[in-house]
Design an enzyme around this catalytic site. Structure first.
Site, short mmCIF file in Angstrom:
data_model
loop_
_atom_site.label_atom_id
_atom_site.label_comp_id
_atom_site.label_asym_id
_atom_site.label_seq_id
_atom_site.Cartn_x
_atom_site.Cartn_y
_atom_site.Cartn_z
N CYS A 134 -9.55 -22.48 15.27
CA CYS A 134 -8.38 -23.09 14.63
C CYS A 134 -8.80 -23.89 13.40
CB CYS A 134 -7.67 -23.99 15.63
SG CYS A 134 -6.33 -24.94 14.90
N CYS A 137 -6.90 -27.21 12.92
CA CYS A 137 -7.35 -28.30 13.80
C CYS A 137 -8.71 -28.85 13.36
CB CYS A 137 -7.51 -27.81 15.25
SG CYS A 137 -6.25 -26.69 15.82
N ASP A 138 -9.61 -27.99 12.94
CA ASP A 138 -11.01 -28.41 12.84
C ASP A 138 -11.65 -28.37 11.44
OD1 ASP A 138 -11.01 -28.81 15.58
OD2 ASP A 138 -11.53 -26.73 16.00
#
Ligand code: NAP
Length: 311
Positions: A134, A137-138
């Site tokens: 992701c 997200c990261d």
């Protein structure tokens, strides 16, 4: 005895939310059962460029937020539970969850798909410690670090562009010598000076001491391997994997007709069992996009209405 709903929708991604909207507007008593978080895969998508009428720089989560609100306006109920067993034959379908049992006259399977792992040694160990599925997200964790993206489809290329907004350098590792992504996305990526390529390459092993710091990459043509180490000062790098998705269809194996692991439907989203419909990425079809998932959901809910009227 639990309430018998007109329709139970399993999954609150774009297909399930669209089905909920249409079922709610048709005044069907509707329950949506979601395992984890609303939105499915698109909540981990950094930018949705191709949903008609979407906003400029639309993120997956902002689009989902509006979809959820819209479905809720029409009175659909929602529970968070994981369905583990289904009994689909008969006029009332029974779905067993970890928390409760649910009963409905019709069911729409909109369970979607999950990111496919590489499957190499070390991958699981370093999830959240260098390995990610992701970018939204990261990617920010790799601000000014090096990052690698595995895959050559739309997702890999779009997310590589997104990650290049954070990492100092991004290398796409692809098992062939050309990308699968659509041409417009390819044009963008090839024009990005921060993105490099390792063609005909696959990742075969990941290593590190508590945090990802090395990987073995194999040349698919020659079979030769080489070890890529993190920059000494960085101590780690990001490895983002976008190599497709596996459908969430385990509980339907042996019950619904399948093409591999994808549920087979006709063009009206009907499966082989009367009163059971499937919509979105879990379905066997040629194009898996938010727009096609939403369309599937609308068709499935409309067909549920026809089905219930004919009962
Ligand atoms: P995809 O189109 O199936 O591409 C998967 C990529 O990963 C391919 O390049 C494939 O290589 C590679 N791959 C597969 N298994 C591999 C393995 N074991 N090791 C190494 N590489 C492997 O998947 P996706 O990019 O996730 O997209 C899924 C669907 O979502 C597609 O329909 C796509 O169009 C859609 N999508 C659309 C957008 C958009 O339009 N904005 C964005 C994201 C996703 P090969 O090319 O050699 O097969």
């Amino acid at each position: 005895m639990s309430k018998i709903y007109d329709v139970i929708i399993i999954g609150a991604g774009p297909a399930g939310l669209s089905a909920a909207l249409y079922a709610g507007r048709s005044r069907l008593s509707t329950l949506v059962v979601e395992k984890e978080i609303d939105g499915g895969q698109i909540v981990i998508t950094s930018e949705i460029e191709n949903y008609p009428g979407g906003l400029e720089h639309e993120t997956g989560s902002s689009l989902v937020e509006r979809m959820v609100k819209q479905a809720e306006r029409f009175g659909t109920e929602k529970v968070y539970d994981s369905i583990t067993e289904v009994s689909l034959n008969g006029d009332v379908k029974v779905l067993k969850g970890l928390k409760a049992e649910y009963r409905g006259r019709a069911v729409i399977v909109a369970t979607g798909a999950q990111p496919r792992p590489i499957g190499c040694p070390g991958e699981r160990e370093f999830i959240g410690k260098g390995v990610s599925y992701c970018a939204t997200c990261d990617a920010a964790f790799f601000e000014d670090f090096e990052a690698y993206v595995v895959g050559g489809g739309d997702a890999a290329v779009e997310e590589a562009i997104y990650i290049s907004g954070f990492a100092r350098k991004v290398t796409i590792i692809h098992r062939r010598d050309e990308l699968r992504a659509v041409k417009s996305i390819q044009e963008k990526v090839f024009a990005n000076p921060k993105i490099d390529y390792m063609w005909n390459s696959v990742v075969t092993e990941l290593g590190g001491d508590g945090i990802l710091s090395s990987m073995v990459v194999q040349d698919t043509k020659t079979g030769e391997t080489r070890v890529i180490e993190a920059d000494k000062e960085d101590g780690t790098f990001g490895l983002f994997v976008f190599i497709g998705f596996d459908p969430h269809s385990e509980i339907f194996v042996g019950k619904l007709d399948m093409d591999g692991r994808y549920v087979i439907t006709d063009e009206n989203m009907k499966t082989n069992i009367p009163g059971v419909f499937a919509a979105g990425d879990v379905r066997s079809k040629s194009l898996r996009q938010v727009v096609t998932a939403a369309a599937d959901g609308a068709i499935a809910a409309t067909q549920v209405e026809h089905y219930l009227r004919s009962m």
